[in-house]
Design a protein around this motif. Sequence first.
Motif, short mmCIF file in Angstrom:
data_model
loop_
_atom_site.label_atom_id
_atom_site.label_comp_id
_atom_site.label_asym_id
_atom_site.label_seq_id
_atom_site.Cartn_x
_atom_site.Cartn_y
_atom_site.Cartn_z
N UNK A 31 0.85 -1.18 0.00
CA UNK A 31 0.00 0.00 0.00
C UNK A 31 0.88 1.23 0.00
N UNK A 32 0.61 2.16 -0.91
CA UNK A 32 1.44 3.35 -1.05
C UNK A 32 0.56 4.58 -0.88
N UNK A 62 -3.14 3.82 -2.53
CA UNK A 62 -3.47 2.71 -3.41
C UNK A 62 -2.40 1.64 -3.34
N UNK A 63 -2.57 0.60 -4.11
CA UNK A 63 -1.62 -0.51 -4.10
C UNK A 63 -0.70 -0.46 -5.31
N UNK A 64 0.55 -0.77 -5.08
CA UNK A 64 1.52 -0.87 -6.17
C UNK A 64 1.16 -2.06 -7.05
N UNK A 65 1.34 -1.90 -8.34
CA UNK A 65 1.16 -3.02 -9.25
C UNK A 65 2.51 -3.71 -9.43
N UNK A 75 2.57 8.77 -7.77
CA UNK A 75 2.21 9.63 -8.90
C UNK A 75 0.93 9.12 -9.57
N UNK A 76 0.88 7.82 -9.84
CA UNK A 76 -0.27 7.22 -10.52
C UNK A 76 -1.54 7.33 -9.68
N UNK A 82 -7.43 12.04 -8.16
CA UNK A 82 -7.68 13.48 -8.04
C UNK A 82 -7.45 14.28 -9.31
N UNK A 83 -6.78 13.72 -10.31
CA UNK A 83 -6.44 14.49 -11.50
C UNK A 83 -5.21 15.37 -11.32
#
Length: 152
Positions: A31-32, A62-65, A75-76, A82-83
């Motif tokens: 989780x990042x 979110x989670x790293x892929x 960044x992703x 949020x855009x």
Amino acid sequence: MHRIIARLWRLLRGPLQWRILWLAHAKYMVGVTGVVRDDQGRVLLLHHRMWTGARPWGLPTGFAVKGEEFEDTVVREVKEETGLDVRAGRLVRLKSGYKLRLEVAYEAELIGGELRIDPFEILEARWFSPDDLPDGIQESHRPLIQGETSAA
């Protein structure tokens, strides 16, 4: 006995060693989280649709892929939720000890974009002073917002 095991290990080399290590060790989701601040020192908080009703507010997370650098995950995830465009900064949390999860958090420098939420995941996005946070904030995010770090 140790010498025999060491000799066998050296003979295995490469992919077979990696496969054995992969089978023998724990697997984690990562989780990042991004701590995004504006030029006034306010922090970006999101009202997450899928989080518990008691604590729906928190930082972009979110989670790293697979194969993704954690800085790129920040960044992703911020962009998706949020855009906004950010640049990952200093590592501020690296925490393990969960059953199947590792947590990583970075300061994130706002560099552009226009605030527009992903309505599937996010109900609302607002900037808050670190001294005036909303009710229902994730307790694990509070120290990050206050600038308390736990990175190795």
